[in-house]
Each structure stands twice: as C-alpha cells, then as structure tokens.
Design an enzyme around this catalytic site. Sequence first.
Site, PDB file in Angstrom:
ATOM      1  CG  PHE A   1      -0.406   0.467   2.498  1.00 47.79           C
ATOM      2  CD1 PHE A   1      -0.628   1.764   2.944  1.00 47.79           C
ATOM      3  CD2 PHE A   1       0.336  -0.381   3.308  1.00 47.79           C
ATOM      4  CE1 PHE A   1      -0.137   2.204   4.159  1.00 47.79           C
ATOM      5  CE2 PHE A   1       0.823   0.054   4.527  1.00 47.79           C
ATOM      6  CZ  PHE A   1       0.595   1.348   4.953  1.00 47.79           C
ATOM      7  CE  LYS A   2       3.401   1.626   4.756  1.00 45.93           C
ATOM      8  NZ  LYS A   2       4.595   1.550   5.569  1.00 45.93           N
ATOM      9  CG  ASP A   3       3.933   0.605  -4.474  1.00 46.90           C
ATOM     10  OD1 ASP A   3       5.076   1.026  -4.239  1.00 46.90           O
ATOM     11  OD2 ASP A   3       3.687  -0.591  -4.749  1.00 46.90           O
TER      12      ASP A   3
ATOM     13  CB  THR B   1       7.851   2.811   4.384  1.00 43.93           C
ATOM     14  OG1 THR B   1       6.515   2.951   4.858  1.00 43.93           O
ATOM     15  CG2 THR B   1       8.397   4.199   4.080  1.00 43.93           C
TER      16      THR B   1
END
Length: 494
Positions: free
Chosen positions: A112-114, A147
Amino acid sequence: MQYISTRNKEVGHTAAQAIACGLARDGGLLTPAYIPHLPKNALADLCGMSYQQRAVYIMSLFLEDFSAGELAGFAAKAYGPDKFDTAAVAPVHTLEDGLHCLELWHGPTCAFKDMALQMLPHLLTASLKKTQENKTVCILVATSGDTGKGALEGFRDVENTRILVFYPKDGVSAIQELQMNTQEGNNVGVCSVYGNFDDAQTGVKRLFSDEQLREELAERGYFLSSANSINWGRVLPQIVYYVSAYCDMVRDGKLEMGDTLNICVPTGNFGNILAAYYAKEMGVPIGKLICASNSNNVLTDFLTTGVYDRNRTFYNTMSPSMDILISSNLERLLFAVTQSDKEVGGYMEQLAADGRYQVSETVKNAINRHFAAGCCDDTNTQRVIGEVYGKYGYLIDPHTAVAFDVLARYRRDTGDETPALVVSTASPFKFCDNVLGALGQKEIADGLGVLDQLTETTGLAAPTPLASLKDKTVRFNQSVAKENMVDMVLGMLD
C-alpha cells in the site's frame, strides 16, 4: 491553506514548505490548519471520475499552491498503467454482502505504500522548486518493511534527490529485504540497523534534530527531508483511496449514497488509518474506524484505556510492517482532537522521558467516538489466512488477516453489522512462507522458490515485480548500530 506543527501552531507553512521539510524543526508533525469539507454533491461527481481525477480533486483542496494542471500531470505519472497492474488502481473486492476488501497492493512494490510513494516524489520535487531550494534533498527513511522499498522505487534516479533507507535487521520478511537490497538506481542507499523498527525510527528522528549534521550537510549542498508518513506528502495521497473506495462502492451498487461504511485498517504507525479519519472529517460517510494491531498492541491498549505505553515486550511477528511501538502519526490525531499544541507537546515530552502518557477522559471519549480497536496474534493470523481462502477462495497476506480477525471480533462483540471495508495492505506473495503455512504446507521452499510454491498451491501467479527478483543482484548488505546511523548518512553523501 497553512500547515502548522502539532507542537507549535504559531508558525505557518505553505503546502510546498511543509512537504519540502517533512518534519517541523521543533520535532512536531506538520498538519493542515483545518480539514476542508467536500462540497455538496462532490461524492456524486467523484463517482464518475477515474482514480487519477479523484486524486487531483481531493489533493487540490489541500494544495492551494499547486495548480490542477500540475496535479493532473503528477497523478498520470504516479498511477498510470506502467505503475499499476489495474486501471482501478485501488480496486474494491467484494467477498459477500456487507464485507469488502480494498486492495492497495497493485503498484510496483506490491504494498500500500505505493499509493503515496508514487506521488510523493512529484510533490517533493515540485515543492523544492516552489520554495526555491537549490540544495539536493537527502531523504531519510525508517521502514518496518514496505515503506523502504516503496520510497526507493519512487525516488529512484529522481533529479536532485538522494535516499537512504534504514530497516531493522532480521525484522522484515525475506522478500521485503531482498526487494530493498536489490534496489536499482544511482541515488539510493540501504542499511539495516541492529534492533527493531522503533530503534530505526528513533534514529532517523534524531538525525533530523541534529543541528550539527544539518550544518555539515548544508556545507556539502544537501538538506534533509523524509518519505515516512511524518511527511504530509505521504498522508495526503492516502486520503484519496478512502474517498475513491466509497465512490466505487456507490457506483457499483454495493452502497447507496449516504450509507455508512465501517473501515478496518491494519496499522502500526497510524498513518493509514489516520488518512481514513481525515476522509471522514471531509464528509465521507464513514462510521467506525477499527484499528487492527498484531501482538505489538500498543495502539489497541491506547484506544481502549487512554494510556499510551511503549514500555512493553517487542514482538517480531509474521506481520512485520506493524511491528511498531512508537506510532508517530497518533500525534496528528491528538492534535486534531485537542487543537492544543501545548497539550500534544506535553504528551510527546512524557513519551520521550518515560515511554508513556495518559490522555484525559475527555480526549479519550472524543477519540472513541470515531475509533474502535483490537489485536490478533500470529496463531490467529495464520488461522484467518486459511479460513478466508477456504471460504471465499481469496488469498490475503498476514497484515490483512489481522484486520479480518479484528473486524470479526468487533462485529461479534458489538453486534454492529454496518457494511465494512477491510484494508488489504500487501500482496500475499510478499509473505509466502507464512501464507503457505496457513494453507497447510509443511515444507517451505528455500529462497525465492517460495514464490513458485505459492503459485503451485493456489494457481495464482506471483506479481511481476516479485517474480522478477530472481534476476536481481544484491547491492546492499551493510548493518550499523543505531548510534552510528549518522556515519551512514555522511558516508553516502561523500
């Protein structure tokens, strides 16, 4: 719109200034002076837009010193087909009536950090130009797993940037570590830290407050910034996918406009669920925000008791991105609830000195109007992976499993059957060994063979960015004590 520190609201910054510096000089987190409310009929209008268009609409409400044209260009580059493997970017998968999953792992690093870290480089480089900053930015990152790779990939070979990522040695999954240590790019660096994520995160924060280091870097033509969620440029793009998910569900007939939606988020540093809170404050009909923790349940205890206490055993779990005891973004929530920089500063001083603080009953009740919490240990995490796959044929990673378990417990304990969205934060292929164990596999393949084993077991193909690791060369293998992280920074910038 002005941005102010959670520890000193007297000094205002533009959006570009806030994004460029990342962290306030007083150690506080820069946050909007107010949360803008969505105009009437905005959600209905957004239902007909693409993800990129929604990103421009939402971010423009917070970034008054950026033009719509600039943001449209950034969104096209950040969320285009060369970055994400689905046009939906962040699709909602329905398991059954009233139970849905927001998939945030379709980007280049499968986590999800993308969603934020593909946007942040564009925001940051534009902010440097707007603030007339001539020095090269050195981005320091502490990561508990995802991250780091997201930031490395996002900032790879971006002009006038250098990036150095610190991660806890033996504290991330084998796939996560390989993703980071094989990172390509001429401006990147990776180093493990002896200790846990909190040691790495505290070390990075200490570097930001080191005036001697700042002066030395300035002489060399560098200044420090952050790609962690302490940077507002990380939190803002995350608000977008919560607004977008609600709009998708209305568009697809899974909700009626105005229906309440509960959201369950697996989180360690509190940034992901904080973005959902901001979406709610903007006017998205979100009910309870359910905070899901693993055995490092400091957030569960805080939201239940009002006492934040990091003086506890630290656990290395099968959901390593949540192995955190110092949840930085909680500071932003405290500021939002109290509107008092002095009160928040006092809590943070107590945390630094004693490792704990306690909020008043008034503050606790204000938080509990929005939040619920629960935790899930490794045994139950693995059980849930198997159960969800067995019942729905849907494969999830350990972090997502924590959220499914906590949501189920919340529903059972409260009787609240409001439609719910579980946030899925990573591809299950990033955690093959634990997922395979949950599916009953007793013997786990070595190295990257686990990718093929999971494919053979489920019939699902490994995401291309993970499958391609087989052809990558390890570039980084250094480790340092937390006291020596400054040497890594100076060495990289020689």
